[in-house]
Design a protein around this motif. Structure first.
Motif, PDB file in Angstrom:
ATOM      1  N   GLY A  89     -61.996  68.836 -50.136  1.00 41.01           N
ATOM      2  CA  GLY A  89     -60.930  68.811 -49.148  1.00 41.01           C
ATOM      3  C   GLY A  89     -61.187  67.737 -48.120  1.00 41.01           C
ATOM      4  O   GLY A  89     -62.219  67.068 -48.118  1.00 41.01           O
ATOM      5  N   LEU A 119     -54.571  70.241 -45.801  1.00 42.81           N
ATOM      6  CA  LEU A 119     -53.835  70.532 -47.023  1.00 42.81           C
ATOM      7  C   LEU A 119     -52.539  69.731 -47.006  1.00 42.81           C
ATOM      8  O   LEU A 119     -51.716  69.887 -46.099  1.00 42.81           O
ATOM      9  CB  LEU A 119     -53.536  72.031 -47.092  1.00 42.81           C
ATOM     10  N   THR A 120     -52.357  68.865 -47.982  1.00 39.98           N
ATOM     11  CA  THR A 120     -51.156  68.041 -48.046  1.00 39.98           C
ATOM     12  C   THR A 120     -50.077  68.759 -48.840  1.00 39.98           C
ATOM     13  O   THR A 120     -50.268  69.079 -50.017  1.00 39.98           O
ATOM     14  CB  THR A 120     -51.452  66.673 -48.679  1.00 39.98           C
ATOM     15  N   ASP A 165     -51.406  68.399 -52.469  1.00 38.56           N
ATOM     16  CA  ASP A 165     -52.113  69.591 -52.938  1.00 38.56           C
ATOM     17  C   ASP A 165     -51.120  70.641 -53.423  1.00 38.56           C
ATOM     18  O   ASP A 165     -51.370  71.340 -54.410  1.00 38.56           O
ATOM     19  CB  ASP A 165     -52.968  70.181 -51.809  1.00 38.56           C
ATOM     20  N   ILE A 172     -49.355  74.360 -57.340  1.00 39.90           N
ATOM     21  CA  ILE A 172     -50.547  73.658 -56.867  1.00 39.90           C
ATOM     22  C   ILE A 172     -50.877  72.549 -57.851  1.00 39.90           C
ATOM     23  O   ILE A 172     -50.934  72.777 -59.069  1.00 39.90           O
ATOM     24  CB  ILE A 172     -51.738  74.629 -56.750  1.00 39.90           C
ATOM     25  N   LEU A 173     -51.055  71.329 -57.358  1.00 41.77           N
ATOM     26  CA  LEU A 173     -51.349  70.215 -58.244  1.00 41.77           C
ATOM     27  C   LEU A 173     -52.730  70.369 -58.878  1.00 41.77           C
ATOM     28  O   LEU A 173     -53.695  70.773 -58.212  1.00 41.77           O
ATOM     29  CB  LEU A 173     -51.261  68.885 -57.487  1.00 41.77           C
ATOM     30  N   THR A 186     -54.662  68.109 -59.648  1.00 38.21           N
ATOM     31  CA  THR A 186     -55.581  67.121 -59.081  1.00 38.21           C
ATOM     32  C   THR A 186     -56.047  67.475 -57.672  1.00 38.21           C
ATOM     33  O   THR A 186     -56.861  66.764 -57.092  1.00 38.21           O
ATOM     34  CB  THR A 186     -54.903  65.737 -59.039  1.00 38.21           C
ATOM     35  N   SER A 187     -55.532  68.571 -57.117  1.00 38.52           N
ATOM     36  CA  SER A 187     -55.920  68.960 -55.760  1.00 38.52           C
ATOM     37  C   SER A 187     -57.419  69.244 -55.680  1.00 38.52           C
ATOM     38  O   SER A 187     -57.980  69.916 -56.559  1.00 38.52           O
ATOM     39  CB  SER A 187     -55.141  70.210 -55.337  1.00 38.52           C
ATOM     40  N   LYS A 188     -58.022  68.746 -54.629  1.00 40.44           N
ATOM     41  CA  LYS A 188     -59.432  69.029 -54.380  1.00 40.44           C
ATOM     42  C   LYS A 188     -59.596  70.173 -53.379  1.00 40.44           C
ATOM     43  O   LYS A 188     -60.712  70.461 -52.937  1.00 40.44           O
ATOM     44  CB  LYS A 188     -60.128  67.764 -53.874  1.00 40.44           C
ATOM     45  N   SER A 189     -58.486  70.788 -53.038  1.00 42.88           N
ATOM     46  CA  SER A 189     -58.516  71.894 -52.072  1.00 42.88           C
ATOM     47  C   SER A 189     -57.766  73.096 -52.643  1.00 42.88           C
ATOM     48  O   SER A 189     -56.898  73.668 -51.992  1.00 42.88           O
ATOM     49  CB  SER A 189     -57.895  71.456 -50.745  1.00 42.88           C
ATOM     50  N   LYS A 190     -58.077  73.462 -53.858  1.00 43.72           N
ATOM     51  CA  LYS A 190     -57.312  74.503 -54.545  1.00 43.72           C
ATOM     52  C   LYS A 190     -57.432  75.861 -53.867  1.00 43.72           C
ATOM     53  O   LYS A 190     -56.482  76.651 -53.870  1.00 43.72           O
ATOM     54  CB  LYS A 190     -57.735  74.604 -56.014  1.00 43.72           C
ATOM     55  N   ALA A 231     -55.126  75.723 -51.000  1.00 42.61           N
ATOM     56  CA  ALA A 231     -53.766  75.694 -51.537  1.00 42.61           C
ATOM     57  C   ALA A 231     -53.338  77.070 -51.997  1.00 42.61           C
ATOM     58  O   ALA A 231     -52.199  77.505 -51.769  1.00 42.61           O
ATOM     59  CB  ALA A 231     -53.690  74.697 -52.697  1.00 42.61           C
TER      60      ALA A 231
END
Length: 341
Positions: free
Chosen positions: A28, A38-39, A89, A264-265, A267-271, A274
């Protein structure tokens, strides 16, 4: 302090780095006080959902939302172009079609999230979940049109007797999702025939739904194709408006119930953050917000819609997998070919 070896010194340095970064979720973006940023790509309008997003941040001080607002279809196209480099995200879309368009880039949602809503309002593949429901209706002037005057189907408005009496908003995403649904349910030729029939009736074109409802109430048009909640929002301030919603029955295409939903994408690094956000959107507080502030149908179990609406279970929408609303491009091509866009 003395260190007995290079290994020990390296270990201490690593510990210091971990302490400095540890408050931020792995992957994140750390903010002040170790917040995770969080985007969110939001197809819901800022004026509509910003108060809800602020409530989320107040309840989750370790998460800060960076929100990019825009049209759902345009945001979906942007995510497809960005691919694995998208900073997003979470995608909070206005309709299921936009979510379906990017479904291959969405992560599998937790079963806890998916089981919060009825099966009809979530992705069969577990990629997205409906947050609130929006029914297609025909709004009509109550002085000039009685429910008995309305056709049994949305297809009946191609009758020449409705010439000059209809309002529609072809550039509106919800209308385009309806046309996509009509294509899926009846086929492209039937959808094209309907569009031509309505166009032949010289409908009044509006930029969006709210002015359609206002025009119907003022008697400028007799009927309009809209989502159900616009009338309720206006009636909150103008309870004497001479307009009413008509809900079609029997699985008619004009009774489509679409959803605003979230995914939730992958590729998100903040799952984890999210997932917390999506769960909040399905919480009793957020669902009550949709019921009382936006007059949409709450989809999570246990929260009732406005008493001014028929119950969600009483509606008779068409049997349609909402994921199939993703073929928006063919709908736009059809609308352009017919000179409607």
């Amino acid at each position: 302090m003395r260190y007995g070896s290079k290994t020990a010194l390296a270990a201490v340095l690593l510990a210091l780095v971990a302490a400095a970064c540890g408050a931020s979720e792995p992957g994140g973006t750390g903010g002040d006080g170790g917040q995770t940023t969080l985007t969110v790509y939001s197809g819901r309008e800022k004026d509509l959902v910003q108060p809800l997003f602020e409530k989320f941040e107040a309840a989750n001080p370790s998460i800060k939302l960076a929100v990019r607002y825009g049209d759902s279809a345009e945001l979906a196209a942007q995510m497809l172009e960005e691919g694995g480099n998208s900073p997003a995200d979470v995608f909070f879309a206005q309709d299921a079609g936009a979510l379906g368009a990017v479904a291959n880039g969405l992560a599998n949602l937790d079963q806890e999230i998916l089981s919060s809503v009825p099966e009809a309002f979530r992705s069969d593949a577990g990629k997205w979940v409906g947050i609130s429901g929006r029914a297609r209706v025909v709004v009509h002037n109550t002085d000039s049109v009685k429910p008995a005057d309305l056709p049994a189907s949305i297809e009946g408005f191609t009758d020449p007797k409705w010439k000059g009496k209809i309002g529609w908003a072809p550039t509106n995403g919800s209308f385009q999702a309806f046309v996509t649904g009509l294509r899926v349910l009846k086929g492209d030729e039937a959808a094209r025939t309907w569009l031509r029939g309505i166009k032949a009736n010289d409908p009044v074109v509006y930029p969006k739904n709210t002015p359609i409802v206002e025009a119907a109430a003022a008697g400028e048009i007799q009927v309009g194709f809209v989502n159900h909640y616009y009338l309720l929002r206006l009636k909150k301030e103008q309870p004497a408006m001479k307009a009413a919603n008509h809900f079609f029955k029997g699985g008619d295409p004009g009774a489509l119930v679409n959803v605003a939903g979230a995914g939730i994408l992958s590729t998100s690094k903040s799952k984890a953050a999210a997932s917390t956000f999506v769960k909040y959107l399905l919480s009793a507080e957020a669902q009550q917000f949709f019921a009382t502030e936006t007059f949409e149908y709450p989809l999570a179990t246990g929260v009732e819609a406005s008493a001014d609406l028929p119950k969600l279970s009483a509606l008779e929408p068409p049997d349609l997998d909402l994921s199939k609303l993703s073929d928006l491009e063919a709908t736009l091509t059809m609308l352009r070919d017919e000179g409607i866009l």
